[in-house]
Design an enzyme around this catalytic site. Structure first.
Site, mmCIF file in Angstrom:
data_model
loop_
_atom_site.group_PDB
_atom_site.id
_atom_site.type_symbol
_atom_site.label_atom_id
_atom_site.label_comp_id
_atom_site.label_asym_id
_atom_site.label_seq_id
_atom_site.Cartn_x
_atom_site.Cartn_y
_atom_site.Cartn_z
ATOM 1 N N ASP A 1 39.604 47.942 15.389
ATOM 2 C CA ASP A 1 40.405 49.014 15.975
ATOM 3 C C ASP A 1 40.579 50.134 14.965
ATOM 4 O OD1 ASP A 1 42.300 50.607 17.173
ATOM 5 O OD2 ASP A 1 43.967 49.234 16.765
ATOM 6 N N ASP B 1 45.614 51.423 18.057
ATOM 7 C CA ASP B 1 46.395 51.100 19.261
ATOM 8 C C ASP B 1 46.300 49.615 19.634
ATOM 9 O OD1 ASP B 1 43.800 50.916 20.091
ATOM 10 O OD2 ASP B 1 43.988 52.268 21.800
ATOM 11 N N ASP C 1 37.477 49.598 19.280
ATOM 12 C CA ASP C 1 36.900 50.818 19.851
ATOM 13 C C ASP C 1 35.552 51.147 19.198
ATOM 14 O OD1 ASP C 1 37.764 51.817 17.346
ATOM 15 O OD2 ASP C 1 39.733 52.270 18.200
ATOM 16 N N ASP D 1 24.181 42.425 34.037
ATOM 17 C CA ASP D 1 25.204 41.485 34.474
ATOM 18 C C ASP D 1 24.797 40.850 35.811
ATOM 19 O OD1 ASP D 1 28.117 40.723 33.941
ATOM 20 O OD2 ASP D 1 28.304 41.510 35.977
ATOM 21 N N GLU E 1 21.405 38.429 32.791
ATOM 22 C CA GLU E 1 22.300 37.265 32.886
ATOM 23 C C GLU E 1 21.866 36.484 34.126
ATOM 24 O OE1 GLU E 1 26.971 35.938 33.222
ATOM 25 O OE2 GLU E 1 26.262 37.674 34.318
HETATM 26 C C1 GLC Z 1 29.325 38.307 34.309
HETATM 27 C C2 GLC Z 1 30.154 38.597 33.080
HETATM 28 C C3 GLC Z 1 31.562 38.133 33.338
HETATM 29 C C4 GLC Z 1 32.119 38.868 34.531
HETATM 30 C C5 GLC Z 1 31.205 38.727 35.739
HETATM 31 C C6 GLC Z 1 31.534 39.723 36.799
HETATM 32 O O1 GLC Z 1 29.230 36.961 34.542
HETATM 33 O O2 GLC Z 1 29.577 37.973 31.975
HETATM 34 O O3 GLC Z 1 32.379 38.326 32.213
HETATM 35 O O4 GLC Z 1 33.390 38.374 34.854
HETATM 36 O O5 GLC Z 1 29.863 38.969 35.404
HETATM 37 O O6 GLC Z 1 31.105 40.991 36.400
#
Ligand code: GLC
Length: 569
Positions: free
Chosen positions: A61, A65, A69, A240, A303
């Site tokens: 940080d 705050d 960041d 994601d 992912e």
């Molecule tokens: C992926 C992310 C997770 C998030 C989910 C919804 O699995 O790693 O953290 O909650 O997507 O976006």
């Protein structure tokens, strides 16, 4: 979401069953003695380097705050260079109302003011690039925030030009939600809104409406978002929930899991065959990849939390989807025995399509910390494994200190993870605590009270203390990263399992420049392993291994070593 529930496997079932697949859909493990011969001729940076994941609100940080960041990351660029990592993957930095702590985005082309500004982003990127470190951003294409202007327009009803950008449906005749799909955070995946008098789909929190990927305008809008950041100089994306983009276009009910038994967790009651990994998922992955390929030398990570046989399909039939569909096999290990680890490695290697490049991780921001999962004694063993296997390692910030899970007592803290609100035992904040830099107030993460308490207020669990101790976890991890970087056998060499005594997992990595062997003793007892001639220990997790003779060494309980020829380049 975390752990085996994301693979759809209850906690009492082993990883071998995951590979084997309860439904019998995945191939069985390969035979022991597996070899992987492929050595890339012109390895890309994302094959050679270690990727380091930063959860931005917890790294450093600089603004005072209590929230990490982008200027904080810029200030720590020298640390990252010292550690030897080659790329940073940054969890979302975009404006967010925090229904899912950044994974609910209200503007894809900006930076949340708590993290900084676009100018500060550019300056952080320049600082990383100046040190030869690439930057990978999180791309969240499956859903936005319900405060995103697209959704605000969409909910105005069918006359809005963006109505079809999200998935709206009428209830079933009995007034119940349009189908039986469930949110990953618990409860139904639909919320009713009036206006427009319809239900909208949300695979996660109701503040995260799913975009309608059947709509070509949505797909193009996301591709434009990618170009916006690629033009700014980012080196790629971690996409994601890539496997969720392709849903059954008719939104049919998920079938009941025939193996579900009374007492099994309720989230296993349905197989998610219609709500994810559908027929168009691969077409959508290719459409994202084609944008990556418009720019030189960029990477696409996906992912993909599916049983490994289905996850590796996201490399693409022509290797034209994700370069690296994340491999969660190691993050899901249960008992960390030598046999379990070996069969996991061989199983995954055996499933990889020809020419596909492997990758490994021990966990990420959705899992509990590796040190808490395997225990103090075996943490270094897990680190050595990750950094010596064939394939790109993804490192999770703080693991290089051996940080354990945070433990929070205040409900006010745990309730910010939407997953914890329905399953407190699966609170993901445990692994998102502040990085610990120096002894002192808040481990010098921030001058203000941090947004989340430290995992452990222990001066030995800080970068500063561990820097000064040659045997610290930090120095062992750094030495491993540097050894991997300068040893082609480790970064790009072949893989071969070696015969080993019970409790030990041994393998060889080979390259025209030389070979190395890795011996990992997962047992509580000392074990003797044989060595090839003219070799020496290049690195050990805990002090030197005891020489039993010129051809054998004794590994202490939970000791791992890398051995190689006397001189390596
Ligand atoms: C992926 C992310 C997770 C998030 C989910 C919804 O699995 O790693 O953290 O909650 O997507 O976006």
């Amino acid at each position: 979401m975390a752990d085996l529930d994301r693979l759809g496997v209850p906690p009492d079932r082993s990883l071998a069953e995951v590979f084997g697949g309860r439904s019998g859909r995945s191939p069985a493990l390969s035979e022991p003695g597996h070899r992987a011969h492929h050595v890339p001729e012109h390895p890309a940076w994302w094959q050679r380097e270690v990727i380091y994941q930063i959860y931005p609100r917890s790294f450093f940080d600089a603004s005072g705050d209590g929230i990490g960041d982008l200027p904080g990351i810029r200030e720590k660029a020298d640390y990252l260079a010292w550690l030897g990592i080659g790329a940073v993957w940054l969890s979302p930095i975009y404006p967010t109302p925090d229904a899912d702590l950044g994974y609910d985005i209200s503007d894809y082309r900006s930076v949340d003011p708590r993290f900084g500004s676009l100018e500060e982003f550019d300056s952080m990127l320049a600082a990383l690039h100046a040190r030869g470190i690439r930057l990978i951003l999180d791309l969240v294409p499956n859903h936005t925030s319900d405060r995103h202007p697209w959704f605000v327009e969409s909910r105005q009803g069918p006359r809005s030009p963006r109505h079809e950008w999200y998935v709206w449906r009428q209830p079933r005749p009995d007034g119940s939600p349009p189908n039986n799909w469930e949110s990953y955070f618990g409860g139904q995946a639909w919320t009713y809104l009036d206006p427009p008098g319809a239900w909208y789909l949300h695979s996660f929190h109701r503040g995260q409406p799913d975009l309608n990927w059947e709509n070509p305008d949505v797909r193009e809008a996301i591709r434009e978002v990618m170009r916006f950041w690629l033009e700014r100089g980012v080196d790629g994306f971690r996409v994601d929930v890539l496997w969720l983009l392709g849903k059954d276009p008719e939104l049919r009910d998920n079938p009941v899991n025939p193996d579900w038994e009374e007492g099994d967790p309720s989230w296993l009651h349905f197989l998610r065959t219609n709500s994810e990994d559908g027929p168009k998922a691969h077409e959508y992955a290719r459409s994202l990849r084609s944008v990556i390929d418009e720019y030189p030398d960029r990477v696409m990570i996906g992912e993909v939390v599916l049983p490994p046989a289905r996850a590796v399909a996201y490399h693409g039939e022509r290797l034209d989807e994700a370069h690296l569909p994340h491999n969660f096999a190691m993050a899901e290990l249960r008992d960390w025995s030598a046999d379990e680890v070996r069969s996991t490695v061989e199983g995954y290697e055996g499933l990889l399509p020809p020419g596909a490049w492997p990758n490994w991780l021990l966990g990420d921001h959705d899992f509990s910390r590796i040190a808490s999962r395997v225990g103090h004694a075996r943490t270094r063993l897990a680190h050595m494994l990750l950094l010596t296997l064939r394939g790109t390692p993804t490192w999770y910030y703080g693991d290089e200190l051996g940080l354990p899970n945070g433990t929070f007592t205040g409900a006010a803290v745990t309730s910010i993870d939407p997953q914890a609100s329905t399953a407190p035992e699966r609170d993901r904040l445990v692994a998102r605590t502040p990085m610990q830099w120096s002894p002192g107030l808040h481990a010098r993460f921030s001058e203000a009270d941090p947004w989340l308490p430290l995992a452990a207020d222990d001066p030995d669990l800080t970068v500063e203390r561990q820097l000064g101790d040659p045997d610290s976890v930090l120095n062992v991890v750094r030495a491993l990263i540097h050894l991997r970087r300068r040893t082609p056998a480790l970064s790009i060499g072949t893989y071969r399992s070696l015969p080993a005594p019970p409790g030990v997992f041994s393998f060889e990595r080979e390259h025209a420049d030389g070979a190395v062997q890795i011996h990992l003793n997962f047992d509580d007892a000392a074990r003797e392993v044989g060595l090839p001639g003219r070799s020496r220990t290049l690195l050990s997790t805990i002090g030197p291994a005891t020489e039993a003779s010129s051809t054998h060494v004794v590994l202490a309980p939970h000791q791992g070593i890398v051995v190689g020829e006397a001189v390596l380049g």
